[in-house]
Enzyme design. Sequence first.
Site, PDB file in Angstrom:
ATOM      1  NE  ARG A   1      -6.516   1.236   0.125  1.00 33.42           N
ATOM      2  CZ  ARG A   1      -6.914   1.600   1.316  1.00 33.42           C
ATOM      3  NH1 ARG A   1      -6.164   1.379   2.359  1.00 33.42           N
ATOM      4  NH2 ARG A   1      -8.082   2.172   1.468  1.00 33.42           N
TER       5      ARG A   1
ATOM      6  CG  HIS B   1     -12.857   3.785   2.959  1.00 31.12           C
ATOM      7  ND1 HIS B   1     -13.490   4.877   3.519  1.00 31.12           N
ATOM      8  CD2 HIS B   1     -11.541   3.943   3.213  1.00 31.12           C
ATOM      9  CE1 HIS B   1     -12.588   5.666   4.093  1.00 31.12           C
ATOM     10  NE2 HIS B   1     -11.401   5.124   3.920  1.00 31.12           N
TER      11      HIS B   1
ATOM     12  NE  ARG C   1      -9.056  12.279   3.789  1.00 32.49           N
ATOM     13  CZ  ARG C   1      -9.111  10.994   3.466  1.00 32.49           C
ATOM     14  NH1 ARG C   1      -9.957  10.560   2.552  1.00 32.49           N
ATOM     15  NH2 ARG C   1      -8.320  10.128   4.056  1.00 32.49           N
TER      16      ARG C   1
ATOM     17  CG  ASN D   1      -1.873   1.110   1.311  1.00 37.46           C
ATOM     18  OD1 ASN D   1      -1.832   2.008   0.473  1.00 37.46           O
ATOM     19  ND2 ASN D   1      -2.755   1.084   2.288  1.00 37.46           N
TER      20      ASN D   1
ATOM     21  CD  GLU E   1      -8.880  -0.971   4.219  1.00 42.92           C
ATOM     22  OE1 GLU E   1      -8.320  -0.837   5.336  1.00 42.92           O
ATOM     23  OE2 GLU E   1      -9.186  -0.021   3.501  1.00 42.92           O
TER      24      GLU E   1
END
Length: 404
Positions: free
Chosen positions: A94, A182, A242, A10, A380
């Site tokens: 990813r 996601h 964010r 990732n 993940e």
Amino acid sequence: MAEQAIVVINAGSSSVKFSAFAARGEELALRLRGLVESLFEQPHFVAYDAQGQVLEDKRWDAGTRLDHDGALAEVMDFLHRHADGARLVGVGHRVVHGGLEYARPVRVDDTVLAALDRYVSLAPLHQPHNLAAIRVLAQRAPDLPQVACFDTAFHRTNPELAQMFALPHALHDAGVRRYGFHGLSYEYIASVLPRFDARAAAGRCVVLHLGNGASMCAMASGRSVASTMGFTAVDGLPMGTRSGNLDPGVLLYLMDEQGMDVRAVEKLLYQQSGLLGVSGIASDMRTLLASDAPRAKTAIDLFVYRIGRELGSLAAALGGLDAIVFTAGVGENSAEIRERVCAVAGWLGIEVDAAANASGGPRISTESSKVSAWAIPTNEELMIARHTRWLIACETTNPKPPHR
Ligand code: ADP
């Protein structure tokens, strides 16, 4: 025969995270994990075994810069030294954006890389780094199979209307639409949900991925039908730094009246807003929960309020609700946030079991709760490893897909 290993990468803007899994029959067992962080300031490499014991910890001098090539070299050297006789059969990455083209993971070649380059402009903060890691590895080990797994892919099942903005159709056709992110986390939860709650897995469920990045996904029979993130990962819920969704008129005001340019607005929305912006203290939920400052409380109140609003919206998209699932850093670990979200969602038929919630679940709702509530850890990396193994195996055999 040597044990087979799958590595998951990732690659972010200033870090490269990795994990290595060993193939054991049908399942994959985590063997090693770690990261190289602060690539451009004072790089730091740390790696752990499956039990969380530190295996290596290395710091470079302040001022040292390690590019992605250098970071991956560190990772591959480490994996080589700790291979323990295992044979690396593939690397899964990813990749944030698969655009409209990729509704599932794909084995990467030059044509795929060229297609993925086209989505750099849709995810400029992530996509270039994700692709850089693939290119570096392709140069270092041209024969090593690499698989790209996308954050957007799981949401390609959203109905057309859920993907639309009310903008002129030419923009929609040009790719300005809601993609959702996601997806690997949601796909993992969809893959394990039948073990926890067969009714929810076959029915209507909202998954709340509440980490530094936060979003929610409405799933019908395990398939995504709507999510809070849209064109970019700045939409939807307020997050660590964010803003989440915003009246677009605010952007016009900032640019027109306050003279902010695009980079300044980007910095504001991605790095200075959310929990950090509202509290003025921190983006980290643990810090805010431990603080007495009124603005820390306001930031948490707003986070919970907005989750409650989005839950109503996603339940409407599903036409009802059978279950909710909390996951990621805040969702898995904060009984307080879970309890507060369940309280604002009481009108939907959620009744929290305080003792079960305090002890972490997995079921955190009462027996009589009309809508069940769960806390389930996401994974993940395992999802990426499963896809990678499956795609590689597809070339020789006809295996069962990794989910559903
Ligand atoms: P990322 O999106 O970076 O993967 P994580 O899923 O690891 O993030 O979530 C990080 C967030 O989870 C941080 O805000 C952190 O404070 C929060 N978190 C972790 N443990 C707890 C806890 N016990 N209570 C409250 N928040 C927690």
